[in-house]
Design a protein around this motif. Sequence first.
Motif, PDB file in Angstrom:
ATOM      1  N   CYS A  46     -10.600   0.060   3.587  1.00 54.15           N
ATOM      2  CA  CYS A  46      -9.186  -0.102   3.227  1.00 54.15           C
ATOM      3  C   CYS A  46      -8.645   1.269   2.848  1.00 54.15           C
ATOM      4  O   CYS A  46      -9.310   2.010   2.125  1.00 54.15           O
ATOM      5  N   LEU A  47      -7.450   1.589   3.327  1.00 53.12           N
ATOM      6  CA  LEU A  47      -6.871   2.894   3.003  1.00 53.12           C
ATOM      7  C   LEU A  47      -6.625   3.040   1.494  1.00 53.12           C
ATOM      8  O   LEU A  47      -6.547   4.145   0.998  1.00 53.12           O
ATOM      9  N   HIS A  55      -7.065  -9.386   6.487  1.00 53.50           N
ATOM     10  CA  HIS A  55      -7.128  -8.344   5.449  1.00 53.50           C
ATOM     11  C   HIS A  55      -5.709  -7.929   5.024  1.00 53.50           C
ATOM     12  O   HIS A  55      -5.412  -7.855   3.825  1.00 53.50           O
ATOM     13  N   GLU A  56      -4.845  -7.674   6.006  1.00 51.04           N
ATOM     14  CA  GLU A  56      -3.488  -7.198   5.690  1.00 51.04           C
ATOM     15  C   GLU A  56      -2.651  -8.291   5.024  1.00 51.04           C
ATOM     16  O   GLU A  56      -1.897  -8.021   4.090  1.00 51.04           O
ATOM     17  N   GLN A  67       0.819  -1.221   0.000  1.00 49.47           N
ATOM     18  CA  GLN A  67       0.000   0.000   0.000  1.00 49.47           C
ATOM     19  C   GLN A  67       0.850   1.267   0.000  1.00 49.47           C
ATOM     20  O   GLN A  67       0.337   2.350  -0.259  1.00 49.47           O
ATOM     21  N   HIS A 112      -3.336  -8.587   1.442  1.00 43.95           N
ATOM     22  CA  HIS A 112      -2.647  -7.577   0.624  1.00 43.95           C
ATOM     23  C   HIS A 112      -1.298  -8.099   0.121  1.00 43.95           C
ATOM     24  O   HIS A 112      -0.868  -7.762  -0.981  1.00 43.95           O
TER      25      HIS A 112
HETATM   26 ZN   LIG Z   1      -6.430  -2.756   2.954  1.00 43.95          ZN
END
Ligand SMILES: [Zn+2]
Length: 170
Positions: A89-90, A131-132, A48, A135
């Motif tokens: 999510c960012l 979630h992370e 990210q 990614h």
């Molecule tokens: Zn995320």
Amino acid sequence: MELRIYPDPILSEKCAKAEPDDSDIPKILEEMCEKLYQYDGAGLAAPQIGILKRIIVADVREEPRRLYKMINPVITWKSEETIESKEGCLSLPFLREKIFRHESITVEYLDENFIKQEIQAFGFLSCCLQHEIDHLDGILYIDRLSRLKKSRAIRKFKKLQIENDPEDGI
Ligand SMILES: [Zn+2]
């Protein structure tokens, strides 16, 4: 290191393991923690901010308060029981969608000193870590929606982007 926003292709890439002799890791962790709090997120994964290494940070603001810094995290056990998780999510600002996650997981990882750690996470922390870690394999939470719901979510996301940032709308 800028925050990467969907549909940045880097968000779909699979990350490589981080090596203990990688001298960039302390700086990457520092930058990730700074961004986590700057954007008020619960978790952040290295891709990210454009770095394809298996590193995540998380602080779900539950007591006792803890900031997790995880290098090469691996889920070694998942509960059969699932819970509904309303995710954001960012990299997908403003969008929130419900999906299902394992209620509890065991995660093995290396801490910032490359010492092996293991935790069992429940509830929100469990969902956040799933979630992370997704990614790191190029998986966004919207990829876990049905095809129909995912295309609906992407349309909604584009609309939200335009509404919230008319100069830069897609
Ligand atoms: Zn995320």
